[in-house]
Motif scaffolding. Sequence first.
Motif, PDB file in Angstrom:
ATOM      1  N   VAL A 113      53.970  -3.553  14.384  1.00  0.00           N
ATOM      2  CA  VAL A 113      55.036  -2.659  13.927  1.00  0.00           C
ATOM      3  C   VAL A 113      55.702  -3.246  12.686  1.00  0.00           C
ATOM      4  CG1 VAL A 113      57.114  -1.385  14.552  1.00  0.00           C
ATOM      5  CG2 VAL A 113      55.451  -1.993  16.323  1.00  0.00           C
ATOM      6  N   GLY A 114      55.751  -2.439  11.629  1.00  0.00           N
ATOM      7  CA  GLY A 114      56.488  -2.791  10.429  1.00  0.00           C
ATOM      8  C   GLY A 114      57.683  -1.882  10.261  1.00  0.00           C
ATOM      9  N   SER A 140      71.584  -5.580  -1.483  1.00  0.00           N
ATOM     10  CA  SER A 140      70.609  -6.644  -1.229  1.00  0.00           C
ATOM     11  C   SER A 140      69.201  -6.091  -1.115  1.00  0.00           C
ATOM     12  CB  SER A 140      70.964  -7.403   0.052  1.00  0.00           C
ATOM     13  OG  SER A 140      70.896  -6.541   1.175  1.00  0.00           O
ATOM     14  N   TYR A 141      68.248  -6.966  -1.303  1.00  0.00           N
ATOM     15  CA  TYR A 141      66.832  -6.670  -1.083  1.00  0.00           C
ATOM     16  C   TYR A 141      66.277  -7.805  -0.235  1.00  0.00           C
ATOM     17  CZ  TYR A 141      61.841  -6.317  -1.971  1.00  0.00           C
ATOM     18  OH  TYR A 141      60.478  -6.222  -1.818  1.00  0.00           O
ATOM     19  N   ILE A 142      65.798  -7.486   0.954  1.00  0.00           N
ATOM     20  CA  ILE A 142      65.321  -8.496   1.885  1.00  0.00           C
ATOM     21  C   ILE A 142      63.844  -8.253   2.153  1.00  0.00           C
ATOM     22  CG2 ILE A 142      65.582  -9.513   4.173  1.00  0.00           C
ATOM     23  CD1 ILE A 142      68.483  -8.476   4.163  1.00  0.00           C
ATOM     24  N   ASP A 143      63.010  -9.183   1.735  1.00  0.00           N
ATOM     25  CA  ASP A 143      61.566  -9.078   1.900  1.00  0.00           C
ATOM     26  C   ASP A 143      61.126 -10.063   2.989  1.00  0.00           C
ATOM     27  OD1 ASP A 143      58.827  -9.205   1.776  1.00  0.00           O
ATOM     28  OD2 ASP A 143      58.708  -9.261  -0.402  1.00  0.00           O
ATOM     29  N   ASN A 176      71.495  11.306  -3.539  1.00  0.00           N
ATOM     30  CA  ASN A 176      71.237  10.119  -2.720  1.00  0.00           C
ATOM     31  C   ASN A 176      69.910  10.247  -1.978  1.00  0.00           C
ATOM     32  OD1 ASN A 176      73.682   8.851  -3.396  1.00  0.00           O
ATOM     33  ND2 ASN A 176      74.793   9.937  -1.785  1.00  0.00           N
ATOM     34  N   HIS A 177      69.646  11.442  -1.463  1.00  0.00           N
ATOM     35  CA  HIS A 177      68.401  11.675  -0.733  1.00  0.00           C
ATOM     36  C   HIS A 177      67.188  11.501  -1.646  1.00  0.00           C
ATOM     37  CE1 HIS A 177      65.157  14.474   0.649  1.00  0.00           C
ATOM     38  NE2 HIS A 177      65.330  13.738   1.734  1.00  0.00           N
ATOM     39  N   LYS A 178      67.269  12.010  -2.848  1.00  0.00           N
ATOM     40  CA  LYS A 178      66.145  11.900  -3.781  1.00  0.00           C
ATOM     41  C   LYS A 178      65.917  10.454  -4.207  1.00  0.00           C
ATOM     42  CE  LYS A 178      66.760  16.640  -5.411  1.00  0.00           C
ATOM     43  NZ  LYS A 178      67.274  17.519  -6.478  1.00  0.00           N
ATOM     44  N   ILE A 179      67.006   9.720  -4.433  1.00  0.00           N
ATOM     45  CA  ILE A 179      66.883   8.299  -4.773  1.00  0.00           C
ATOM     46  C   ILE A 179      66.248   7.535  -3.615  1.00  0.00           C
ATOM     47  CG2 ILE A 179      68.195   6.184  -5.228  1.00  0.00           C
ATOM     48  CD1 ILE A 179      70.213   7.940  -6.761  1.00  0.00           C
ATOM     49  N   ARG A 180      66.720   7.824  -2.414  1.00  0.00           N
ATOM     50  CA  ARG A 180      66.174   7.170  -1.216  1.00  0.00           C
ATOM     51  C   ARG A 180      64.670   7.401  -1.110  1.00  0.00           C
ATOM     52  NH1 ARG A 180      68.498   6.704   4.244  1.00  0.00           N
ATOM     53  NH2 ARG A 180      66.810   5.935   5.543  1.00  0.00           N
ATOM     54  N   THR A 181      64.242   8.644  -1.284  1.00  0.00           N
ATOM     55  CA  THR A 181      62.825   8.973  -1.155  1.00  0.00           C
ATOM     56  C   THR A 181      61.991   8.243  -2.204  1.00  0.00           C
ATOM     57  OG1 THR A 181      63.339  11.150  -0.224  1.00  0.00           O
ATOM     58  CG2 THR A 181      61.151  10.858  -1.187  1.00  0.00           C
ATOM     59  N   LEU A 182      62.450   8.263  -3.457  1.00  0.00           N
ATOM     60  CA  LEU A 182      61.715   7.612  -4.535  1.00  0.00           C
ATOM     61  C   LEU A 182      61.565   6.117  -4.296  1.00  0.00           C
ATOM     62  CD1 LEU A 182      60.399   7.619  -7.336  1.00  0.00           C
ATOM     63  CD2 LEU A 182      62.703   7.362  -8.314  1.00  0.00           C
ATOM     64  N   LEU A 183      62.663   5.456  -3.964  1.00  0.00           N
ATOM     65  CA  LEU A 183      62.611   4.006  -3.777  1.00  0.00           C
ATOM     66  C   LEU A 183      61.813   3.623  -2.534  1.00  0.00           C
ATOM     67  CD1 LEU A 183      66.218   2.941  -4.838  1.00  0.00           C
ATOM     68  CD2 LEU A 183      64.110   2.884  -6.173  1.00  0.00           C
ATOM     69  N   THR A 184      61.878   4.451  -1.501  1.00  0.00           N
ATOM     70  CA  THR A 184      61.114   4.142  -0.288  1.00  0.00           C
ATOM     71  C   THR A 184      59.618   4.281  -0.524  1.00  0.00           C
ATOM     72  OG1 THR A 184      62.979   4.898   1.082  1.00  0.00           O
ATOM     73  CG2 THR A 184      60.877   4.610   2.180  1.00  0.00           C
ATOM     74  N   THR A 185      59.206   5.231  -1.368  1.00  0.00           N
ATOM     75  CA  THR A 185      57.771   5.335  -1.690  1.00  0.00           C
ATOM     76  C   THR A 185      57.283   4.048  -2.356  1.00  0.00           C
ATOM     77  OG1 THR A 185      58.184   6.396  -3.837  1.00  0.00           O
ATOM     78  CG2 THR A 185      57.867   7.842  -1.938  1.00  0.00           C
ATOM     79  N   ARG A 186      58.108   3.469  -3.194  1.00  0.00           N
ATOM     80  CA  ARG A 186      57.721   2.211  -3.845  1.00  0.00           C
ATOM     81  C   ARG A 186      57.606   1.081  -2.826  1.00  0.00           C
ATOM     82  NH1 ARG A 186      61.481   2.366  -9.366  1.00  0.00           N
ATOM     83  NH2 ARG A 186      60.590   4.301 -10.202  1.00  0.00           N
ATOM     84  N   LEU A 187      58.504   1.086  -1.843  1.00  0.00           N
ATOM     85  CA  LEU A 187      58.443   0.055  -0.804  1.00  0.00           C
ATOM     86  C   LEU A 187      57.214   0.243   0.085  1.00  0.00           C
ATOM     87  CD1 LEU A 187      62.212  -0.124   0.230  1.00  0.00           C
ATOM     88  CD2 LEU A 187      60.960  -1.668  -1.281  1.00  0.00           C
ATOM     89  N   ILE A 188      56.806   1.489   0.301  1.00  0.00           N
ATOM     90  CA  ILE A 188      55.593   1.736   1.093  1.00  0.00           C
ATOM     91  C   ILE A 188      54.371   1.176   0.379  1.00  0.00           C
ATOM     92  CG2 ILE A 188      54.031   3.539   1.942  1.00  0.00           C
ATOM     93  CD1 ILE A 188      56.477   5.189   2.679  1.00  0.00           C
ATOM     94  N   LYS A 189      54.291   1.360  -0.929  1.00  0.00           N
ATOM     95  CA  LYS A 189      53.187   0.779  -1.697  1.00  0.00           C
ATOM     96  C   LYS A 189      53.154  -0.737  -1.527  1.00  0.00           C
ATOM     97  CE  LYS A 189      53.164   4.186  -5.481  1.00  0.00           C
ATOM     98  NZ  LYS A 189      53.402   4.356  -6.938  1.00  0.00           N
ATOM     99  N   ILE A 212      51.977  -1.630   2.096  1.00  0.00           N
ATOM    100  CA  ILE A 212      50.544  -1.467   2.315  1.00  0.00           C
ATOM    101  C   ILE A 212      49.766  -2.588   1.637  1.00  0.00           C
ATOM    102  CG2 ILE A 212      48.563   0.008   1.762  1.00  0.00           C
ATOM    103  CD1 ILE A 212      50.360   2.426   2.289  1.00  0.00           C
ATOM    104  N   LYS A 213      50.188  -2.989   0.450  1.00  0.00           N
ATOM    105  CA  LYS A 213      49.524  -4.076  -0.262  1.00  0.00           C
ATOM    106  C   LYS A 213      49.601  -5.375   0.524  1.00  0.00           C
ATOM    107  CE  LYS A 213      49.380  -6.383  -4.769  1.00  0.00           C
ATOM    108  NZ  LYS A 213      49.986  -6.450  -6.125  1.00  0.00           N
ATOM    109  N   ALA A 214      50.740  -5.613   1.178  1.00  0.00           N
ATOM    110  CA  ALA A 214      50.938  -6.876   1.906  1.00  0.00           C
ATOM    111  C   ALA A 214      50.427  -6.833   3.339  1.00  0.00           C
ATOM    112  CB  ALA A 214      52.419  -7.239   1.906  1.00  0.00           C
ATOM    113  N   CYS A 215      50.564  -5.689   4.013  1.00  0.00           N
ATOM    114  CA  CYS A 215      50.322  -5.622   5.466  1.00  0.00           C
ATOM    115  C   CYS A 215      49.172  -4.695   5.857  1.00  0.00           C
ATOM    116  CB  CYS A 215      51.592  -5.167   6.185  1.00  0.00           C
ATOM    117  SG  CYS A 215      53.037  -6.180   5.845  1.00  0.00           S
TER     118      CYS A 215
END
Length: 375
Positions: free
Chosen positions: A40-41, A57-60, A82-95, A98-101
């Motif tokens: 689970v991630g 903060s950004y916690i990796d 806020n919703h649009k910003i959230r969606t955009l930034l979360t797509t980047r975090l998903i990339k 996936i690259k790491a996990c």
Amino acid sequence: MNKKKHILVLPVNYPNPANTMAGTFFRSQVNALRESGHTVGVISFCLLRISELKHISYIDQLETNNEIQLCFPAVPKLQPLNHKIRTLLTTRLIKQYIKACGKPDVIHVHVYSAAGAAIWAKEKYGIPYIITEHYSHFANNQITPYFHQVALRAFKNASTCLAVSRSLGNTLEHLFDIKFTCVPNIVDKEFTYQPCVSSQYGKFILNVASLTKIKNHKRLINAFEQVTRQNDSVNLVIVGDGPLKNELQCLAKKLTLENRIFFLGKKDKTEIAKLMNQAQLFCLSSDYETFGVVLIEALSCGLPVVAPNVGGIPEIINSDELGILCNLSESSMAESIKICLKRSINKKNLMLLASSKYSHSTISKALTETYSNIE
């Protein structure tokens, strides 16, 4: 036998530096799934108020715990942005995830407003997603046209739609003409019956809730005042913080109950569990609850409940053994408290009843079956 999955959880909130108690039941579910053998991630995107901006903060923790968290400032009064910003930034975090996990088998979204990035991942990577809805504003008809469309898109694209109570599920089915299955929230392991010594607050009724309008502590305090007319040995302990704290303290003083009502502010899970084991009764006074995690926490500590007969509450308090449902009047709540305080309670039995429905093993089993049925 159900195959173990790689699950990526996208919660609408999660414990973070600004609020360590935010979304703790999401983390509890993550832990339960991990205990049952799933990988689970978590990608948590936490919007901050102006007063919390110091906590940006950004916690990796991808290498250690398969988790990324971004705490980001919200634009005041501009929720669609806020919703649009959230969606955009979360797509980047998903990339990045996936690259790491690696690519997850399924994404589990908690609350429709966090689903935008899951829809994107479904289209780009072919990853199916399920969604669990918790949000009470559907029942209160407080969803704006913009977010109604966001919710419709989120539910229509999901492989499976879950709701934390049958009451909320019925509301959502009526609004969106989409089937919802009920899988309730989970109770964390801190909440269990432990024989406890007497408390510094004497015999007391416990309430745990944010001090906001919908939790209606004014009803609780006025009901408690009626109880004190016949009972001079019981006190009221209120755990939580919020914008109505000063107003509620003034009400307690006006009723000359400032020495019998204790406002403790925020407490962590361990402290709350200890109070639940010390209390005589748990009382919730909300105008509405989709589910009420705090109720199953109380029951798991062997604590009977008095609460209004609204939303998903009667699905939890579904027998006299568990407590009493009252209506939304102060007098009804007061009478229910009086009756419940006189009852003999089998605390261990309450704990076992709650555990059988809301434990880590019970909920993780239900979710595992849901993941296995996704094609």
